[in-house]
Motif scaffolding. Structure first.
Motif, PDB file in Angstrom:
ATOM      1  N   VAL A 130       0.836  -1.207   0.000  1.00  8.86           N
ATOM      2  CA  VAL A 130       0.000   0.000   0.000  1.00  8.86           C
ATOM      3  C   VAL A 130       0.863   1.246   0.000  1.00  8.86           C
ATOM      4  CG1 VAL A 130      -1.729   1.300   1.299  1.00  8.86           C
ATOM      5  CG2 VAL A 130      -1.913  -1.185   1.114  1.00  8.86           C
ATOM      6  N   GLN A 131       1.904   1.267   0.836  1.00  6.58           N
ATOM      7  CA  GLN A 131       2.762   2.442   0.926  1.00  6.58           C
ATOM      8  C   GLN A 131       3.578   2.640  -0.347  1.00  6.58           C
ATOM      9  OE1 GLN A 131       2.623   4.609   3.525  1.00  6.58           O
ATOM     10  NE2 GLN A 131       3.894   5.890   2.196  1.00  6.58           N
ATOM     11  N   VAL A 132       4.110   1.557  -0.896  1.00 11.57           N
ATOM     12  CA  VAL A 132       4.881   1.669  -2.138  1.00 11.57           C
ATOM     13  C   VAL A 132       3.981   2.137  -3.276  1.00 11.57           C
ATOM     14  CG1 VAL A 132       6.249   0.384  -3.821  1.00 11.57           C
ATOM     15  CG2 VAL A 132       6.521  -0.088  -1.393  1.00 11.57           C
ATOM     16  N   LEU A 133       2.770   1.611  -3.338  1.00 11.06           N
ATOM     17  CA  LEU A 133       1.824   2.034  -4.371  1.00 11.06           C
ATOM     18  C   LEU A 133       1.480   3.507  -4.220  1.00 11.06           C
ATOM     19  CD1 LEU A 133       0.093   0.934  -6.723  1.00 11.06           C
ATOM     20  CD2 LEU A 133      -1.718   0.498  -5.065  1.00 11.06           C
ATOM     21  N   SER A 134       1.323   3.958  -2.988  1.00 13.35           N
ATOM     22  CA  SER A 134       1.035   5.374  -2.741  1.00 13.35           C
ATOM     23  C   SER A 134       2.195   6.264  -3.156  1.00 13.35           C
ATOM     24  CB  SER A 134       0.704   5.576  -1.258  1.00 13.35           C
ATOM     25  OG  SER A 134       0.520   6.940  -0.957  1.00 13.35           O
TER      26      SER A 134
END
Length: 761
Positions: A130-134
């Motif tokens: 989720v954080q990498v995608l964000s």
């Protein structure tokens, strides 16, 4: 669904139910209804309500008054709504920024999570997806978490954009496609990583340090950097050969307890690689360099350092290009013979051009990283990150410094160059594909020319100009061939005039292919001389890209089996003006010719994006399920070729659909498919009444009672002409009379309902 959950409702009076929704008369827009500004000029009368009922819960009234976009909660009279054209509709502009709404958005308070930002993936990694995608897409983490869950539940992009706005913070379809593509890339990395882990574990090559390095990989380039030494057929790296000689304890001892290290004890005169102290030092140096180059903190530091410095990409004319390449091809890349540009400022089309020149072996390309980056990196490694825990002797300090420099020059610098080139190419391909999508959307959503008889002209020289006259309902009335550019122009003018007068056709559509300008001049001259009087004839020029490919396709053969392929192209040209969306969906999007470097980008990504754009356009415009073609129907969100064919077969067997509930009777349309497609399908009540009246008349004339069809038990629903039929169902659910409409303060369909309500008024 959660759309009709316990929400605050506001009663609004509506007109008598006989006032039907006029969806067909609404213009097509390339953006959703919430993207257009609405000017509130008249307030509705305040109705008695409970004190706690408020459509602006948690919203500052001052902010709403001063905000650029007025509240979508206030009703507006239809003829006072102004639609302002957004600059983002133009394909030559910069790509639109992602639409990020704050918590005080007048369009409704967003629901920030479906169950927390933690999402469980099939393949776990050391980083949070989720954080990498964000970080990569510049979308808030809670939106990314919701999107991952929505995509996992097989929701389509048109459905999410229209009916799940509060979960995605009102993102647009282009932003959702970017998130979806990035998510697939991350999942591909994770899948390949775990496949490699299983392979290395089976071969007995997996160590704890290698396992951690693999789980830290976030890109395919990093994964390739870590796994290259372990691939089949590889001779092994210098570090691996040094480890096989038993020098790994010496390398680790240099970092942890250098005071007890004695390199002379590792000398073996009869062993290659350990014959003297120089070979022992070289082996230790290679092991240390390998450790440094695969350390996560070290790589993160050098990447941050490069972001702060001037990194440029340079291209030059290859030395062997003049011998092996054509001079014309070399001249095409003349501006890139001595080219240099900062990687932060270089344009996407320049990257694609440089890559093409490199593939043709005309250009040589390299990434230039300044020496200051190397100096600062080496100092940081020696004095901070890899500083020994004890005092180092001068000869050991020299080995450490040489190891850092060797790691940078031999391992880290090539990795950085590959990462920069890969990132630039990936971004350029994505932007090129997005440009394809924007141009295609603009073309598909071109305003149709309704209610006219059209003459399509496919111009040509030797084989003549192909003519096709179509009715206002797209039926083929006449086809012919005229030779306008072979000295027979005057005689052919009489034939054209006779055809135009016979079919009362006053609009000529000319394809922009071969002999287009000559054909245009021919018709313009006749029109200027009023040759077609009493008809007031006009002409237009339309793109014929893909018409030739379509004319020989199986779909065209099935639709026009008795026509010559050359005449089919003239029919297609005329229909592109009459209904661009219905005609262009029959052609492969990549054949329409709406972008550059089509063959240089990923064909898989291009096809997926363009198909998604077609699905978005068809779904947002909506289709009349009783008259649309199978080709158009298969592009509705949630449907495919098989389901579209089943719908057409059901329609031919049972007659027209009367309301949406009948879709559930079609084979292959389960609850999930119905949820995805129902909101994008329309039912023309006039057509249903006309069909029912015709059927009743034929029964009276035949004096025979036919068996009741399954459609007899269904009643027409006026709201089936729109996408908000769920509100009528909700009124029935709460057992309220039809004196009021219920508008939800929830943001699911808030903006859309308001727009439809204004049309209803």
């Amino acid at each position: 669904n959660s759309i009709l959950a316990d929400e605050t409702i506001v009663p609004v009076p509506v007109l008598h139910p006989v006032c039907y929704w006029k969806f067909a008369s609404l213009p097509r827009y390339s953006q959703s209804c919430s993207d257009y500004k609405l000017n509130t000029l008249k307030q509705m009368p305040v109705l008695p309500k409970k004190p706690e009922v408020c459509p602006f819960q948690g919203v500052n009234v001052k902010n709403l008054e001063s905000d650029e976009k007025p509240s979508t909660s206030a009703p507006v009279v239809e003829n006072q709504v102004k639609h302002e054209k957004s600059e983002e509709d133009f394909a030559f502009d910069e790509p639109p920024l992602k639409k990020m709404k704050s918590a005080t958005s007048p369009e409704g308070k967003p629901v920030k999570s479906l169950g927390g930002n933690k999402v469980k993936e099939e393949f776990e990694m050391n980083w949070d997806i989720v954080q990498v995608l964000s970080d990569r897409t510049n979308v808030e983490p809670w939106v990314c978490a919701n999107l991952i869950r929505l995509f996992k539940e097989e929701n389509t992009i048109p459905f999410i954009v229209r009916y799940r706005k509060e979960l995605i913070n009102n993102l647009e379809a282009d932003a959702l496609r970017e998130v979806q593509q990035t998510l697939e890339e991350l999942r591909t990395v994770a899948k390949k990583t775990h496949t490699m882990i299983q392979k290395l574990k089976k071969e007995g090559k997996l160590s704890g340090c290698l396992f951690t390095s693999l789980l830290n990989c976030r890109t395919l380039e990093e994964l390739d950097h870590v796994t290259t030494p372990y691939k089949m057929g590889s001779k092994g790296t210098k570090a691996q050969r040094a480890k096989q000689l038993g020098l790994e304890p010496a390398a680790l001892s240099l970092l942890q307890s250098p005071m007890a290290l004695n390199l002379f004890s590792y000398i073996r005169p009869n062993t290659k690689g350990l014959a003297n102290i120089q070979e022992v030092e070289a082996g230790v140096q290679h092991i240390l360099a390998d450790i440094f180059a695969k350390d996560k903190d070290t790589l993160d530091f050098i990447r941050r350092l490069c972001q702060q410095r001037y990194i440029c990409i340079q291209s030059a004319l290859a030395k062997v290009s003049s011998k092996n390449s054509n001079e014309k091809d070399i001249d095409k890349f003349q501006i890139y013979h001595e080219f240099s540009c900062n990687i932060k400022n270089i344009q996407h089309h320049q990257i694609l051009a440089i890559n093409r020149g490199e593939n043709l072996k005309i250009l040589t390309v390299k990434v230039n990283i300044p020496d200051g980056v190397k100096n600062e990196f080496c100092w940081w490694c020696v004095n901070e990150r890899w500083r020994p825990k004890q005092f180092l002797k001068p000869e050991l300090m020299r080995i450490l410094r040489n190891s850092v420099e060797d790691a940078y020059k031999r391992l880290i610098y090539p990795l950085l160059c590959r990462e920069f080139r890969s990132k630039l190419t990936s971004d350029a391909e994505k932007e090129s594909v997005m440009m394809f999508g924007r141009n295609l959307r603009q073309l598909l959503l071109t305003s149709p020319v309704r209610g006219r008889t059209l003459m399509g002209v496919d111009p040509g020289y030797k084989h003549g100009c192909k003519l096709a006259i179509i009715s206002p309902t797209s039926q083929i009335l006449h086809t012919d061939i005229v030779y306008l550019h072979s000295g027979q122009g005057f005689r052919e003018a009489e034939k054209i005039k006779r055809l135009l007068l016979q079919f009362s056709c006053s609009t000529v559509v000319i394809g922009n292919g071969t002999a287009c300008r000559e054909t245009e001049a021919y018709f313009a001259d006749l029109i200027m001389k009023k040759y077609f009087a009493p008809l007031d004839v006009v002409y237009c020029i339309v793109s014929e890209a893909g018409a030739s490919i379509y004319s020989v396709s199986p779909e065209a053969s099935k639709e026009m089996p008795d026509l010559d392929p050359n005449l089919r192209s003239a029919v297609s040209i005329a229909r592109r003006v009459q209904d661009p969306l219905a005609e262009l969906v029959k052609i492969e999007p990549k054949h329409i010719g709406v972008g550059m470097y089509q063959h240089d980008v990923s064909q898989t990504l291009l096809k997926a994006t363009l198909d998604s754009v077609v699905e978005e356009c068809v779904s947002f415009v909506g289709v009349d399920i009783n008259i649309c073609s199978e080709i158009l129907l298969r592009h509705i969100a949630g449907l495919n070729a098989t389901r579209a064919r089943n719908i057409i077969e059901w329609r031919e067997k049972n007659g027209p659909f009367i309301n949406r509930e009948q879709l559930k009777e079609v084979k292959g349309l389960g609850p999930k498919t119905f949820q995805q497609c129902a909101g994008f399908i329309r039912f023309n009540q006039d057509y249903i009444k006309t069909f029912s009246g015709t059927q009743l008349t034929s029964e009276k004339q035949g004096k025979k009672k036919s068996k009741p069809t399954p459609s007899a038990s269904y009643q027409p629903n006026p709201l089936d002409q729109t996408s908000v039929e769920k509100f009528l169902n909700y009124c029935k659910k709460v057992k309220k009379k039809c004196n009021y409409f219920f508008i939800f303060s929830d943001n699911n369909l808030f903006s859309l309902l308001r727009q439809e309500y204004l049309s209803f008024r």
